[in-house]
Write a protein that holds these residues in place. Sequence first.
Motif, mmCIF file in Angstrom:
data_model
loop_
_atom_site.group_PDB
_atom_site.id
_atom_site.type_symbol
_atom_site.label_atom_id
_atom_site.label_comp_id
_atom_site.label_asym_id
_atom_site.label_seq_id
_atom_site.Cartn_x
_atom_site.Cartn_y
_atom_site.Cartn_z
ATOM 1 N N GLU A 101 23.723 11.216 4.685
ATOM 2 C CA GLU A 101 23.652 9.937 4.120
ATOM 3 C C GLU A 101 24.380 10.108 2.726
ATOM 4 O O GLU A 101 24.894 9.257 2.408
ATOM 5 C CB GLU A 101 21.907 9.985 3.727
ATOM 6 C CG GLU A 101 21.146 9.660 4.919
ATOM 7 C CD GLU A 101 20.261 10.997 5.441
ATOM 8 O OE1 GLU A 101 21.062 12.136 5.289
ATOM 9 O OE2 GLU A 101 19.837 11.027 6.501
ATOM 10 N N THR A 102 24.140 11.248 2.130
ATOM 11 C CA THR A 102 24.939 11.291 0.729
ATOM 12 C C THR A 102 26.282 11.157 0.823
ATOM 13 O O THR A 102 27.044 10.642 0.301
ATOM 14 C CB THR A 102 24.626 12.408 -0.164
ATOM 15 O OG1 THR A 102 23.104 12.727 -0.334
ATOM 16 C CG2 THR A 102 25.267 12.665 -1.287
ATOM 17 N N THR A 103 26.847 12.118 2.002
ATOM 18 C CA THR A 103 28.308 12.057 2.475
ATOM 19 C C THR A 103 28.840 10.404 2.619
ATOM 20 O O THR A 103 29.864 10.060 2.313
ATOM 21 C CB THR A 103 28.455 13.024 3.442
ATOM 22 O OG1 THR A 103 28.319 14.330 2.750
ATOM 23 C CG2 THR A 103 29.877 13.038 3.877
ATOM 24 N N ALA A 104 27.921 9.913 3.534
ATOM 25 C CA ALA A 104 28.299 8.385 3.993
ATOM 26 C C ALA A 104 28.571 7.675 2.665
ATOM 27 O O ALA A 104 29.376 6.841 2.756
ATOM 28 C CB ALA A 104 27.187 7.936 4.970
ATOM 29 N N LEU A 105 27.440 7.639 1.839
ATOM 30 C CA LEU A 105 27.673 6.726 0.550
ATOM 31 C C LEU A 105 28.903 7.220 -0.346
ATOM 32 O O LEU A 105 29.537 6.230 -1.021
ATOM 33 C CB LEU A 105 26.391 6.659 -0.441
ATOM 34 C CG LEU A 105 25.469 5.735 0.341
ATOM 35 C CD1 LEU A 105 23.858 6.241 -0.436
ATOM 36 C CD2 LEU A 105 25.794 4.162 0.236
ATOM 37 N N ALA A 106 29.242 8.522 -0.247
ATOM 38 C CA ALA A 106 30.359 8.912 -0.993
ATOM 39 C C ALA A 106 31.691 8.526 -0.530
ATOM 40 O O ALA A 106 32.529 7.972 -1.039
ATOM 41 C CB ALA A 106 30.410 10.551 -1.178
ATOM 42 N N VAL A 107 31.672 8.553 0.824
ATOM 43 C CA VAL A 107 32.807 8.061 1.496
ATOM 44 C C VAL A 107 33.097 6.518 1.442
ATOM 45 O O VAL A 107 34.095 6.183 1.163
ATOM 46 C CB VAL A 107 32.940 8.332 3.024
ATOM 47 C CG1 VAL A 107 33.892 7.747 3.853
ATOM 48 C CG2 VAL A 107 32.905 9.883 3.270
ATOM 49 N N LEU A 108 32.199 5.892 1.329
ATOM 50 C CA LEU A 108 31.979 4.335 1.287
ATOM 51 C C LEU A 108 32.381 4.019 -0.243
ATOM 52 O O LEU A 108 33.438 3.243 -0.365
ATOM 53 C CB LEU A 108 30.902 3.719 1.412
ATOM 54 C CG LEU A 108 30.262 3.538 3.078
ATOM 55 C CD1 LEU A 108 28.930 3.127 3.055
ATOM 56 C CD2 LEU A 108 31.297 2.878 3.592
ATOM 57 N N ALA A 109 32.172 4.641 -1.187
ATOM 58 C CA ALA A 109 32.389 4.575 -2.669
ATOM 59 C C ALA A 109 33.998 4.789 -2.892
ATOM 60 O O ALA A 109 34.589 4.241 -3.176
ATOM 61 C CB ALA A 109 31.634 5.174 -3.559
ATOM 62 N N LEU A 110 34.453 6.091 -2.271
ATOM 63 C CA LEU A 110 35.784 6.440 -2.344
ATOM 64 C C LEU A 110 36.752 5.517 -1.779
ATOM 65 O O LEU A 110 37.694 4.974 -2.203
ATOM 66 C CB LEU A 110 36.035 7.729 -1.819
ATOM 67 C CG LEU A 110 35.197 8.992 -2.927
ATOM 68 C CD1 LEU A 110 35.275 10.217 -2.039
ATOM 69 C CD2 LEU A 110 35.920 8.895 -4.136
ATOM 70 N N ALA A 111 36.282 4.843 -0.530
ATOM 71 C CA ALA A 111 37.153 3.976 0.064
ATOM 72 C C ALA A 111 37.013 2.684 -0.480
ATOM 73 O O ALA A 111 38.320 2.275 -0.710
ATOM 74 C CB ALA A 111 36.376 3.700 1.392
ATOM 75 N N ALA A 112 35.848 2.379 -1.380
ATOM 76 C CA ALA A 112 35.879 1.202 -2.162
ATOM 77 C C ALA A 112 37.097 1.069 -3.183
ATOM 78 O O ALA A 112 37.618 0.231 -3.823
ATOM 79 C CB ALA A 112 34.805 0.726 -2.793
ATOM 80 N N LEU A 113 37.319 2.433 -3.522
ATOM 81 C CA LEU A 113 38.532 2.727 -4.589
ATOM 82 C C LEU A 113 39.811 2.405 -4.418
ATOM 83 O O LEU A 113 40.717 2.032 -4.910
ATOM 84 C CB LEU A 113 38.422 4.052 -5.358
ATOM 85 C CG LEU A 113 37.162 4.221 -6.122
ATOM 86 C CD1 LEU A 113 37.251 5.816 -6.464
ATOM 87 C CD2 LEU A 113 36.943 3.306 -7.331
ATOM 88 N N ILE A 114 40.179 2.404 -3.059
ATOM 89 C CA ILE A 114 41.289 2.223 -2.263
ATOM 90 C C ILE A 114 41.663 0.976 -2.068
ATOM 91 O O ILE A 114 42.723 0.438 -2.213
ATOM 92 C CB ILE A 114 41.464 3.183 -1.015
ATOM 93 C CG1 ILE A 114 41.351 4.622 -1.211
ATOM 94 C CG2 ILE A 114 42.767 2.896 -0.117
ATOM 95 C CD1 ILE A 114 41.071 5.603 -0.017
ATOM 96 N N ASP A 115 40.631 0.340 -1.773
ATOM 97 C CA ASP A 115 40.754 -1.120 -1.493
ATOM 98 C C ASP A 115 41.600 -2.165 -2.551
ATOM 99 O O ASP A 115 41.459 -2.019 -3.611
ATOM 100 C CB ASP A 115 39.432 -2.003 -0.946
ATOM 101 C CG ASP A 115 39.507 -1.498 0.436
ATOM 102 O OD1 ASP A 115 40.062 -1.133 1.304
ATOM 103 O OD2 ASP A 115 37.871 -1.771 0.667
#
Length: 115
Positions: A101-115
């Motif tokens: 769960e934590t890793t999934a949210l972290a990945v989503l957050a980091l992906a949001a920085l790329i957009d």
Amino acid sequence: ADLLLYAAIDAANRAEIALALERYTAAMKMFDGAGFADLAFRVDDRYATYKNALAIIAAQRLAQPVRQDALAALLASQEASGGFMTRYDRARTTDDDANTETTALAVLALAALID
């Protein structure tokens, strides 16, 4: 803090931007430079990594600047395996394991920085 961040994202999704910003600002007042010192933190002086991820997601959703200290705390929580530790203390040490769960949210957050 997490409930306020979820509520900010929800309000933004409903185009209630003033309300979203109000909730986001209230949550960010709990960020002490290392993590969110909210009610859950006060139980055992341990920060929850996923709240840093939520803050980044909410900031991106609301076109707010991402707090670099929140990003640094998130990145410092990543294990060599790639997963993100669930909780940490003021010294950024942990005895917890990474979880999905934590890793999934972290990945989503980091992906949001790329957009």
